[in-house]
Scaffold this active site. Structure first.
Site, PDB file in Angstrom:
ATOM      1  N   SER A 146       0.642  -1.129   0.210  1.00  0.00           N
ATOM      2  CA  SER A 146       0.094   0.160  -0.001  1.00  0.00           C
ATOM      3  C   SER A 146       0.885   1.311   0.022  1.00  0.00           C
ATOM      4  O   SER A 146       1.907   1.096   0.578  1.00  0.00           O
ATOM      5  CB  SER A 146      -0.814  -0.124   1.293  1.00  0.00           C
ATOM      6  OG  SER A 146      -1.509   1.294   1.512  1.00  0.00           O
ATOM      7  N   SER A 147       0.490   2.206  -0.477  1.00  0.00           N
ATOM      8  CA  SER A 147       0.996   3.513  -0.465  1.00  0.00           C
ATOM      9  C   SER A 147       1.325   4.261   0.877  1.00  0.00           C
ATOM     10  O   SER A 147       2.104   5.157   1.020  1.00  0.00           O
ATOM     11  CB  SER A 147       0.292   4.543  -1.432  1.00  0.00           C
ATOM     12  OG  SER A 147      -0.979   4.861  -0.729  1.00  0.00           O
ATOM     13  N   CYS A 148       0.491   3.543   1.770  1.00  0.00           N
ATOM     14  CA  CYS A 148       0.763   3.964   3.130  1.00  0.00           C
ATOM     15  C   CYS A 148       2.128   3.940   3.995  1.00  0.00           C
ATOM     16  O   CYS A 148       2.317   4.278   4.840  1.00  0.00           O
ATOM     17  CB  CYS A 148      -0.378   3.651   4.112  1.00  0.00           C
ATOM     18  SG  CYS A 148      -0.188   1.793   4.281  1.00  0.00           S
TER      19      CYS A 148
ATOM     20  N   TYR B 106      -0.565  -0.755  10.055  1.00  0.00           N
ATOM     21  CA  TYR B 106      -0.625  -1.327   8.803  1.00  0.00           C
ATOM     22  C   TYR B 106       0.564  -1.229   8.136  1.00  0.00           C
ATOM     23  O   TYR B 106       1.092  -2.169   7.425  1.00  0.00           O
ATOM     24  CB  TYR B 106      -2.000  -1.094   8.133  1.00  0.00           C
ATOM     25  CG  TYR B 106      -2.102  -1.632   6.975  1.00  0.00           C
ATOM     26  CD1 TYR B 106      -2.712  -3.166   6.640  1.00  0.00           C
ATOM     27  CD2 TYR B 106      -1.795  -1.036   5.387  1.00  0.00           C
ATOM     28  CE1 TYR B 106      -2.869  -3.759   5.298  1.00  0.00           C
ATOM     29  CE2 TYR B 106      -2.250  -1.679   4.297  1.00  0.00           C
ATOM     30  CZ  TYR B 106      -2.486  -2.961   4.228  1.00  0.00           C
ATOM     31  OH  TYR B 106      -2.800  -3.664   3.307  1.00  0.00           O
TER      32      TYR B 106
ATOM     33  N   LYS C 142       3.443  -3.656   6.181  1.00  0.00           N
ATOM     34  CA  LYS C 142       3.780  -3.785   5.133  1.00  0.00           C
ATOM     35  C   LYS C 142       5.098  -3.503   4.601  1.00  0.00           C
ATOM     36  O   LYS C 142       5.944  -3.787   3.541  1.00  0.00           O
ATOM     37  CB  LYS C 142       2.854  -3.012   4.318  1.00  0.00           C
ATOM     38  CG  LYS C 142       1.348  -3.405   4.354  1.00  0.00           C
ATOM     39  CD  LYS C 142       1.373  -4.823   3.318  1.00  0.00           C
ATOM     40  CE  LYS C 142      -0.116  -5.345   3.283  1.00  0.00           C
ATOM     41  NZ  LYS C 142      -0.029  -6.641   2.620  1.00  0.00           N
TER      42      LYS C 142
ATOM     43  N   HIS D  50     -12.730   1.777   2.967  1.00  0.00           N
ATOM     44  CA  HIS D  50     -12.020   3.049   2.593  1.00  0.00           C
ATOM     45  C   HIS D  50     -12.920   4.059   2.169  1.00  0.00           C
ATOM     46  O   HIS D  50     -13.952   4.008   2.013  1.00  0.00           O
ATOM     47  CB  HIS D  50     -10.882   2.475   1.793  1.00  0.00           C
ATOM     48  CG  HIS D  50      -9.839   1.788   2.273  1.00  0.00           C
ATOM     49  ND1 HIS D  50      -9.871   0.376   2.334  1.00  0.00           N
ATOM     50  CD2 HIS D  50      -8.766   1.985   3.024  1.00  0.00           C
ATOM     51  CE1 HIS D  50      -8.604  -0.183   2.796  1.00  0.00           C
ATOM     52  NE2 HIS D  50      -8.006   0.884   3.320  1.00  0.00           N
TER      53      HIS D  50
END
Length: 315
Positions: A108-110, A137, A141, A180
């Site tokens: 994920s871009s997070c 999270y 990742k 989301h």
């Protein structure tokens, strides 16, 4: 890649996994493996090891994760950290020990710092503090990305990580407690239209977000499957973003809601902007194709056709 290659898609029933399955099936890949969470608990190391020993997949696509929005991450930090670590560590380690030829890890871009320069480049990883509302999270990742990089570096194996921007599409989660932003908005505007009510949304509407249709994401996975990518980490997105307020009005128009929109500024906005630099994957020959308006319309059509069978809990 031979069309009879044995490919295990972890999380094949989820939004991303099911899209990857559809994309591969359409291309003629006929040796796909999928196991439900009841059949295989990916959090259990022994179960995962036995599965790899028995099935011997040649390729693994890790689309399995514990996911949710700001509310879910804030209320269950330990769950989002630990379950994601367990799932990906078991898959990565078993793939390594059972001689899997290619492993595609989806994140994920997070993973990128909250205040990183825009657009987000792969080299910005670990250069600053994360967004607090989903750092649990994100940390999990990041660990998966680094594990794949370590295996690639130490053992010269084809383990690659793809980091998508915000995804949406068929089989999304429309539960208002755990979804989301885009599917949550679709659900809120749909319900408000049915009840002739205004819509209340979190924050100011000023943050900017990028959205990628899950079928485009699936095509990026296919591209990574069929090519040997020279680096370990690639962003996946459209390279274009919109404000949350613009997104809201777009969804309102598609749904046909006529009422007011109220913004609750006491609720968090999250990261001010998250736009991906997708030039590295673009240089390797992949680009997104589905326009945001068209993608949202496709998603709402799917929602209307399937709303009786999808997760529809209320707040």
């Amino acid at each position: 890649m031979d069309k009879n290659t044995k490919i295990y898609i972890a999380g094949h029933n989820g939004m991303v996994g099911s899209a990857v399955w559809r994309a591969l099936s359409r291309l003629g890949y006929d040796n796909l493996i999928g196991k439900s969470s009841k059949e295989l608990d990916l959090r259990n190391q022994d179960e995962v090891a036995r599965f790899f020993k028995h099935e011997r997949p040649e390729v693994v696509i890790d689309a399995a994760a514990k996911v949710g929005g700001i509310l879910a991450n804030s209320e269950h930090p330990y769950l989002f950290l630990m379950e994601n670590l367990q799932i990906q560590n078991n898959l990565i380690d078993s793939a390594h020990h059972h001689e899997v030829k290619k492993f595609i890890f989806l994140g994920s871009s997070c993973i990128y710092p909250k205040m990183a320069p825009q657009p987000l480049k792969e080299e910005y990883l670990l250069t600053g503090s994360l967004e607090p509302t989903n750092e649990w999270y994100a940390i999990a990742k990041i660990a998966g990305v680094k594990a794949c990089e370590a295996i690639r570096r130490q053992f010269n194996k084809d383990f690659v990580s793809l980091m998508p921007t915000n995804l949406y599409g068929p089989h999304d989660n429309f539960d208002l407690r755990t979804s989301h932003v885009l599917p949550a908005m679709l659900r809120k505007f749909h319900d408000a239209k049915a009840n002739n009510e205004p819509v209340e949304l979190w924050g100011s509407g000023t943050p900017m977000r990028e959205f990628l249709h899950v079928d485009d994401m699936a095509q990026a996975v296919v591209h990574a499957l069929e090519h040997v990518l020279p680096e370990h980490l690639y962003n996946v997105g459209t390279g274009k973003d919109v404000t949350i307020k613009t997104l809201a009005h777009t969804i309102q128009n598609i749904v046909g809601h006529q009422g007011a929109i109220h913004w609750d500024r006491s609720k968090p906005d999250g990261t001010p902007r998250k736009l991906m630099d997708v030039s590295k994957l673009s240089d390797q020959g992949w680009q997104a194709k589905i326009d945001l308006d068209a993608g949202i319309k496709m998603t709402y059509d799917w929602f209307l056709e399937n709303q009786k069978s999808i997760k529809m809990n209320v707040l």
